[in-house]
Write a protein that holds these residues in place. Structure first.
Motif, PDB file in Angstrom:
ATOM      1  N   ALA A  36       0.828  -1.207   0.000  1.00  0.00           N
ATOM      2  CA  ALA A  36       0.000   0.000   0.000  1.00  0.00           C
ATOM      3  C   ALA A  36       0.866   1.263   0.000  1.00  0.00           C
ATOM      4  O   ALA A  36       0.572   2.239  -0.699  1.00  0.00           O
ATOM      5  CB  ALA A  36      -0.929  -0.005   1.219  1.00  0.00           C
ATOM      6  N   LYS A  37       1.959   1.239   0.757  1.00  0.00           N
ATOM      7  CA  LYS A  37       2.855   2.404   0.820  1.00  0.00           C
ATOM      8  C   LYS A  37       3.569   2.614  -0.518  1.00  0.00           C
ATOM      9  O   LYS A  37       3.768   3.759  -0.947  1.00  0.00           O
ATOM     10  CB  LYS A  37       3.874   2.212   1.943  1.00  0.00           C
ATOM     11  N   ILE A  38       3.956   1.525  -1.174  1.00  0.00           N
ATOM     12  CA  ILE A  38       4.600   1.638  -2.498  1.00  0.00           C
ATOM     13  C   ILE A  38       3.644   2.289  -3.494  1.00  0.00           C
ATOM     14  O   ILE A  38       4.030   3.169  -4.273  1.00  0.00           O
ATOM     15  CB  ILE A  38       5.040   0.252  -3.000  1.00  0.00           C
ATOM     16  N   LEU A  39       2.370   1.875  -3.449  1.00  0.00           N
ATOM     17  CA  LEU A  39       1.377   2.430  -4.361  1.00  0.00           C
ATOM     18  C   LEU A  39       1.116   3.905  -4.082  1.00  0.00           C
ATOM     19  O   LEU A  39       1.049   4.721  -5.007  1.00  0.00           O
ATOM     20  CB  LEU A  39       0.064   1.641  -4.243  1.00  0.00           C
ATOM     21  N   LEU A  40       0.967   4.234  -2.818  1.00  0.00           N
ATOM     22  CA  LEU A  40       0.556   5.588  -2.435  1.00  0.00           C
ATOM     23  C   LEU A  40       1.686   6.599  -2.512  1.00  0.00           C
ATOM     24  O   LEU A  40       1.471   7.748  -2.922  1.00  0.00           O
ATOM     25  CB  LEU A  40      -0.019   5.558  -1.011  1.00  0.00           C
ATOM     26  N   PHE A  41       2.889   6.174  -2.159  1.00  0.00           N
ATOM     27  CA  PHE A  41       3.988   7.138  -2.033  1.00  0.00           C
ATOM     28  C   PHE A  41       5.010   7.088  -3.169  1.00  0.00           C
ATOM     29  O   PHE A  41       5.820   8.002  -3.299  1.00  0.00           O
ATOM     30  CB  PHE A  41       4.706   6.925  -0.696  1.00  0.00           C
ATOM     31  N   ILE A  42       4.974   6.029  -4.002  1.00  0.00           N
ATOM     32  CA  ILE A  42       5.969   5.933  -5.079  1.00  0.00           C
ATOM     33  C   ILE A  42       5.299   5.844  -6.450  1.00  0.00           C
ATOM     34  O   ILE A  42       5.430   6.744  -7.280  1.00  0.00           O
ATOM     35  CB  ILE A  42       6.902   4.719  -4.866  1.00  0.00           C
ATOM     36  N   LEU A  43       4.565   4.765  -6.698  1.00  0.00           N
ATOM     37  CA  LEU A  43       3.999   4.554  -8.028  1.00  0.00           C
ATOM     38  C   LEU A  43       2.910   5.567  -8.370  1.00  0.00           C
ATOM     39  O   LEU A  43       2.869   6.094  -9.494  1.00  0.00           O
ATOM     40  CB  LEU A  43       3.451   3.126  -8.142  1.00  0.00           C
ATOM     41  N   GLY A  44       2.030   5.841  -7.427  1.00  0.00           N
ATOM     42  CA  GLY A  44       0.951   6.797  -7.668  1.00  0.00           C
ATOM     43  C   GLY A  44       1.452   8.166  -8.119  1.00  0.00           C
ATOM     44  O   GLY A  44       1.016   8.691  -9.151  1.00  0.00           O
ATOM     45  N   PRO A  45       2.365   8.781  -7.376  1.00  0.00           N
ATOM     46  CA  PRO A  45       2.907  10.083  -7.787  1.00  0.00           C
ATOM     47  C   PRO A  45       3.587  10.047  -9.154  1.00  0.00           C
ATOM     48  O   PRO A  45       3.456  10.991  -9.937  1.00  0.00           O
ATOM     49  CB  PRO A  45       3.916  10.398  -6.679  1.00  0.00           C
ATOM     50  N   LEU A  46       4.309   8.971  -9.466  1.00  0.00           N
ATOM     51  CA  LEU A  46       4.993   8.877 -10.758  1.00  0.00           C
ATOM     52  C   LEU A  46       3.995   8.784 -11.913  1.00  0.00           C
ATOM     53  O   LEU A  46       4.193   9.402 -12.967  1.00  0.00           O
ATOM     54  CB  LEU A  46       5.928   7.659 -10.763  1.00  0.00           C
ATOM     55  N   PHE A 260     -17.229   7.274 -17.294  1.00  0.00           N
ATOM     56  CA  PHE A 260     -16.608   7.608 -16.011  1.00  0.00           C
ATOM     57  C   PHE A 260     -17.541   7.283 -14.841  1.00  0.00           C
ATOM     58  O   PHE A 260     -17.085   6.930 -13.756  1.00  0.00           O
ATOM     59  CB  PHE A 260     -16.261   9.100 -15.998  1.00  0.00           C
ATOM     60  N   SER A 261     -18.843   7.379 -15.089  1.00  0.00           N
ATOM     61  CA  SER A 261     -19.815   7.221 -14.001  1.00  0.00           C
ATOM     62  C   SER A 261     -20.233   5.782 -13.748  1.00  0.00           C
ATOM     63  O   SER A 261     -20.862   5.500 -12.719  1.00  0.00           O
ATOM     64  CB  SER A 261     -21.070   8.053 -14.299  1.00  0.00           C
ATOM     65  N   ILE A 262     -19.944   4.853 -14.664  1.00  0.00           N
ATOM     66  CA  ILE A 262     -20.493   3.499 -14.534  1.00  0.00           C
ATOM     67  C   ILE A 262     -19.443   2.445 -14.168  1.00  0.00           C
ATOM     68  O   ILE A 262     -19.749   1.253 -14.156  1.00  0.00           O
ATOM     69  CB  ILE A 262     -21.210   3.066 -15.831  1.00  0.00           C
ATOM     70  N   VAL A 263     -18.228   2.867 -13.864  1.00  0.00           N
ATOM     71  CA  VAL A 263     -17.201   1.908 -13.439  1.00  0.00           C
ATOM     72  C   VAL A 263     -17.463   1.467 -12.001  1.00  0.00           C
ATOM     73  O   VAL A 263     -18.148   2.167 -11.248  1.00  0.00           O
ATOM     74  CB  VAL A 263     -15.784   2.512 -13.567  1.00  0.00           C
ATOM     75  N   PRO A 264     -16.944   0.318 -11.569  1.00  0.00           N
ATOM     76  CA  PRO A 264     -17.165  -0.164 -10.196  1.00  0.00           C
ATOM     77  C   PRO A 264     -16.366   0.626  -9.172  1.00  0.00           C
ATOM     78  O   PRO A 264     -15.662   1.586  -9.519  1.00  0.00           O
ATOM     79  CB  PRO A 264     -16.690  -1.618 -10.263  1.00  0.00           C
ATOM     80  N   LEU A 265     -16.479   0.233  -7.918  1.00  0.00           N
ATOM     81  CA  LEU A 265     -15.733   0.881  -6.846  1.00  0.00           C
ATOM     82  C   LEU A 265     -14.227   0.785  -7.103  1.00  0.00           C
ATOM     83  O   LEU A 265     -13.759  -0.170  -7.718  1.00  0.00           O
ATOM     84  CB  LEU A 265     -16.057   0.221  -5.499  1.00  0.00           C
ATOM     85  N   ALA A 266     -13.491   1.761  -6.626  1.00  0.00           N
ATOM     86  CA  ALA A 266     -12.060   1.857  -6.918  1.00  0.00           C
ATOM     87  C   ALA A 266     -11.222   0.955  -6.023  1.00  0.00           C
ATOM     88  O   ALA A 266     -11.415   0.921  -4.800  1.00  0.00           O
ATOM     89  CB  ALA A 266     -11.591   3.308  -6.771  1.00  0.00           C
ATOM     90  N   GLY A 267     -10.272   0.248  -6.641  1.00  0.00           N
ATOM     91  CA  GLY A 267      -9.334  -0.566  -5.867  1.00  0.00           C
ATOM     92  C   GLY A 267      -8.421   0.279  -4.998  1.00  0.00           C
ATOM     93  O   GLY A 267      -7.939  -0.180  -3.961  1.00  0.00           O
ATOM     94  N   ASN A 268      -8.194   1.542  -5.397  1.00  0.00           N
ATOM     95  CA  ASN A 268      -7.320   2.421  -4.617  1.00  0.00           C
ATOM     96  C   ASN A 268      -7.886   2.735  -3.238  1.00  0.00           C
ATOM     97  O   ASN A 268      -7.147   3.140  -2.337  1.00  0.00           O
ATOM     98  CB  ASN A 268      -7.071   3.731  -5.369  1.00  0.00           C
ATOM     99  N   THR A 269      -9.204   2.560  -3.069  1.00  0.00           N
ATOM    100  CA  THR A 269      -9.788   2.799  -1.753  1.00  0.00           C
ATOM    101  C   THR A 269      -9.254   1.788  -0.742  1.00  0.00           C
ATOM    102  O   THR A 269      -9.151   2.091   0.451  1.00  0.00           O
ATOM    103  CB  THR A 269     -11.324   2.697  -1.812  1.00  0.00           C
ATOM    104  N   VAL A 270      -8.910   0.596  -1.232  1.00  0.00           N
ATOM    105  CA  VAL A 270      -8.316  -0.418  -0.360  1.00  0.00           C
ATOM    106  C   VAL A 270      -6.933   0.044   0.101  1.00  0.00           C
ATOM    107  O   VAL A 270      -6.536  -0.176   1.250  1.00  0.00           O
ATOM    108  CB  VAL A 270      -8.215  -1.774  -1.082  1.00  0.00           C
ATOM    109  N   THR A 271      -6.202   0.703  -0.799  1.00  0.00           N
ATOM    110  CA  THR A 271      -4.877   1.223  -0.454  1.00  0.00           C
ATOM    111  C   THR A 271      -4.966   2.213   0.689  1.00  0.00           C
ATOM    112  O   THR A 271      -4.242   2.121   1.687  1.00  0.00           O
ATOM    113  CB  THR A 271      -4.232   1.918  -1.680  1.00  0.00           C
ATOM    114  N   VAL A 272      -5.869   3.187   0.558  1.00  0.00           N
ATOM    115  CA  VAL A 272      -6.024   4.218   1.588  1.00  0.00           C
ATOM    116  C   VAL A 272      -6.513   3.600   2.891  1.00  0.00           C
ATOM    117  O   VAL A 272      -6.022   3.935   3.980  1.00  0.00           O
ATOM    118  CB  VAL A 272      -7.000   5.311   1.113  1.00  0.00           C
TER     119      VAL A 272
END
Length: 307
Positions: A36-46, A260-272
């Motif tokens: 989760a930290k790799i996603l939020l602090f490294i890959l996400g910003p890049l 944009f409005s009809i996609v499922p819940l975001a996997g990134n919410t699991v990260t946070v």
């Protein structure tokens, strides 16, 4: 039926990543907090930096991410007030954060590629920045506020590098400074790593599902209702309003908004939720179920929209 099988072929690899994540935690004792930290602090910003520095900035293009960021923020705070009456703990914060965004990246972009022409796909990808910025700013703040004070949540928000990556990318873009050609392939690998690890984290969050009481029927119902009913209703209402009164956008941008409005819940919410330790098991199962439903829901909604 051809639309269904085409969509299924696009989504199946993501389920494989979810299974890998589940196995890595269950049998290999991999640490989901580290991922989760790799996603939020490294890959996400890049990933955000690369998108903002390369897009061609135009008024109509800029409108979409701003619109969706503001809409996500509005939905989040309205839902938070409502959900506080149902849940007395930080579950309300997590639920409000989750229903205000969607999986516009891992699911939305393949759908856009499938149904839209290339120039519209680029606009859709830039619009996805609205989701990333919301998830890592307002959404992060709302979720953190379930465990921390407003001041502590704001401090955590200001520590997120994704905000500064966005500002830097936009600044360099305005000065027409582009990414060096030697990094072109590398940025493609970054997007792939971001997508795969994000879906694996979803599976990692489900490893302790039974022992953690993650299957919350009320939580799942509310999340799916807002995401699959309220979201497309609001967007379609705006499209009709613009078409008959504002005339600011065109039909090409309308379909981008609708997808944009009809996609499922975001996997990134699991990260946070994992980073902040706010019931990641609950949101993991809700995201998984919404992704399953989207196999049938998305083709159906696109068919209705075309009618």
């Amino acid at each position: 039926m051809s639309i269904f099988f085409t969509l299924l072929a696009k989504i199946i690899p993501f389920y494989f990543s979810i299974i890998l994540g589940f196995i890595s935690t269950l049998f290999l004792q991999c640490n989901k907090d580290t991922v989760a930290k790799i996603l939020l602090f490294i890959l996400g910003p890049l990933v955000v930096f690369n998108a903002t520095i390369n897009i061609k900035l135009q008024t109509s293009v800029l409108f979409l991410p701003i619109f969706f960021f503001l809409l996500s923020t509005l939905i989040a705070f309205v839902c938070l007030a409502l959900f506080k009456k149902i849940y007395k703990d930080n579950t309300a914060n997590l639920l409000a954060f989750s229903v205000a965004t969607g999986n516009t990246g891992n699911i939305g972009i393949p759908i856009a590629i499938m149904f839209l022409e290339p120039k519209l796909v680029d606009i859709f990808i830039f619009t996805v920045l609205a989701s990333l910025l919301y998830q890592n700013s307002i959404g992060y703040y709302i979720t953190a506020k379930g465990n921390f004070t407003a001041k502590e949540s704001l401090i955590k928000l200001l520590k997120l590098p994704i905000l500064y990556a966005f500002i830097l990318g936009i600044t360099l873009n305005l000065f027409d400074i582009k990414m060096p050609e030697i990094f072109k392939d590398y940025t493609i690998y970054l997007k792939g790593a971001y997508a795969i690890l994000g879906m694996m984290l979803l599976g990692m969050g489900m490893e302790k599902l039974k022992s953690s009481g993650g299957f919350d029927k009320k939580f799942i119902f509310l999340a799916l209702f807002v995401k699959f009913i309220i979201w497309p209703f609001l967007i379609y209402a705006f499209i009709l309003f613009d078409k008959f009164f504002l005339n600011f956008l065109d039909k090409e941008l309308y379909i981008i908004m609708f997808i944009f409005s009809i996609v499922p819940l975001a996997g990134n919410t699991v990260t946070v939720a994992t980073i902040l330790n706010v019931k990641p098991e609950k949101i993991s199962i809700a995201v998984f179920i919404s992704t399953l439903i989207s196999l049938f829901y998305i083709p159906f909604m696109l068919y209705i929209y075309n009618l």
